[in-house]
Every structure is written in C-alpha cells, then in structure tokens.
Motif scaffolding. Structure first.
Motif: not given
Length: 261
Positions: A163-165, A83-86, A63-65
């Motif tokens: 892409v969107n947040e 930043q992607i949820d890591c 998920r794009v955070s």
C-alpha cells in the motif's frame, strides 16, 4: 498394410506423450517443495525460511495517513507500521459513549420508578437491554479506533509493502509482510526411508549456494506425516549459530555424516 502400421505407431507415440505430461500428485498447488536431490555421499537440498513471519491486513476502511517504514527496513516490536486516518472512528466512539450515558441514565431512572410502581417490569428490562446494547457499541467503536494503528507484532524486517501513503484501504486489504530474521530455520525434504536412521538433534552441515559458506545445524523437527506420492518427509533444521549473512529464501545442500544408502 503400411498405412495400418503407420497408424499404430502414431497411436503408441500419442499414448507415451499423454503419460509423460501427467503431473504428479500429493502436494497442494504452490506448496511443492524443492526437488529432492541425493548423491552418493548423502547430500540433500534445502531452503532457508523464517519460522516467524506474517502478512498484516487492515480491519477498517480509511485513508493511510502514515507509512513510516519501507521494504527491507528493520522494525521493532510494537512500533507503528501503518496509521490510518482515525477522525471518523474517534467521532463514532464519542457518539457511542454519549449514547450509552443516555441509555444508562434511563435505566437507572426506571429502576427508581419501579420501586414506586411507576414503571412496569417490562419497561425496566427493555431499558436495561438498551444500556447493554449501548455499552457494546462503545466496545465496537473502540476496536475501530485501535485498528487505526497497525503495530509490529514482533521485531524483524519488512519483506513487502502493498500500500502507499494517502491511499484508501478497505477491510482485509494487504498492507505489509514481515519476517523475524532471528528465527531462521532450514527446511529439507528427505526420502521417507531416512526415518530409519534420522533422529531429532542429529547434526548436519548446510552449504548455502549464495554465500558458498558451510554452516553447522541440527534437526529440530521431523514431519508428522509422509507424502504418499513422493515418499518424502519434511524435516526442519536449526542453525547452531545464526549467521548474519544468511537471508530467508537462500538454498543449499545438507550433508548428513551418518546418512545410510
């Protein structure tokens, strides 16, 4: 006789039309350059493009955070663009490290037992392979963690956001497109006959349609091959002084003072 004459006329017209609609070959689909326009005073059409540009893709699913930048904004090399949820990938890395520690201890213990002939050579080799496999799993997990952050590979501007947040992305999904607006150059398509007089570093004047301004430029590179269908060659020019008002995608006309008929 009149019906026969009329039928012959229709056939001739049909043949002419079929020839007229045959597309020209020689350039890949989507890569055909702007039409070569030449007047008596040696004017050629060209387009401004960025020498350095990139499309950024995701390597992991998540998920794009954070998506701190928008289209058109200026960016600096190394700053975070996506930043992607890591959390999941950090947990996988921790698990891989713990697994490696266990496998490494087993291998070390088997080495000591081998000295006492308490463990076979086969068991020792298997435990060594398991330790190496666990080490490789750490490297894979670490790559996934580092892939959570997509950084700018160079300074420039964002030309597109795909892409969107809060959206979920998957491997090979497009994220952002970038270009370095300090590396603008001019792409021209000249008749192959111009190679008789065209040389690298040859100067020319480039008049841009959008700004109506005239800019001094010089030939940077001459294409390595000639398109056999159109008998043209690609030429790359560079501005002698990069004008701040010029953007990638602008088009204009190049005037070569030494151009021969």
């Amino acid at each position: 006789m009149r019906p026969l004459w009329r039928a012959s006329s229709i056939l001739i017209v049909a043949l002419v039309l079929s020839v007229a609609v045959v597309p020209q070959a020689g350039w890949p689909k989507g890569e055909r350059p702007a039409a070569v326009v030449r007047s008596g005073n040696g004017v050629m059409r060209g387009i401004v493009r960025a020498a350095t540009q990139a499309m950024l893709y995701t390597q992991i699913q998540g998920r794009v955070s954070q998506l701190p930048r928008k289209e058109g904004e200026r960016i600096e090399k190394g700053e975070t663009l996506v930043q992607i949820d890591c959390e999941k990938y950090r947990a996988e890395l921790a698990a891989a490290i713990a697994e490696h520690q266990a496998k490494d201890k087993t291998f070390a213990n088997n080495k000591e037992l081998t000295k006492l002939n308490a463990v076979s050579t086969l068991e020792l080799e298997i435990s060594e392979a398991e330790a190496k496999k666990a080490q490789a799993a750490i490297r894979i997990a670490d790559i996934n963690v580092r892939s959570c952050r997509i950084a700018a590979p160079f300074s420039g501007r964002i030309t597109g956001v795909m892409v969107n947040e809060h959206e979920n992305v998957f491997p090979n999904d497009k994220l952002l497109s970038l270009l370095d607006d300090t590396s603008l150059e001019i792409e021209l398509v000249l008749p192959s006959s111009s190679l008789a007089w065209l040389k690298r570093k040859a100067r020319f004047t480039f008049t841009i349609d959008e700004t109506k301004g005239e800019y001094q430029a010089k030939v940077k590179e001459i294409g390595a091959n000639i398109d056999p269908a159109s008998q043209t060659v690609k030429v790359i020019g560079a501005f002698e002084k990069l004008p701040p008002e010029v953007l990638a995608g602008m088009s204009g006309s190049a005037q070569f003072p030494t151009m021969q008929p």
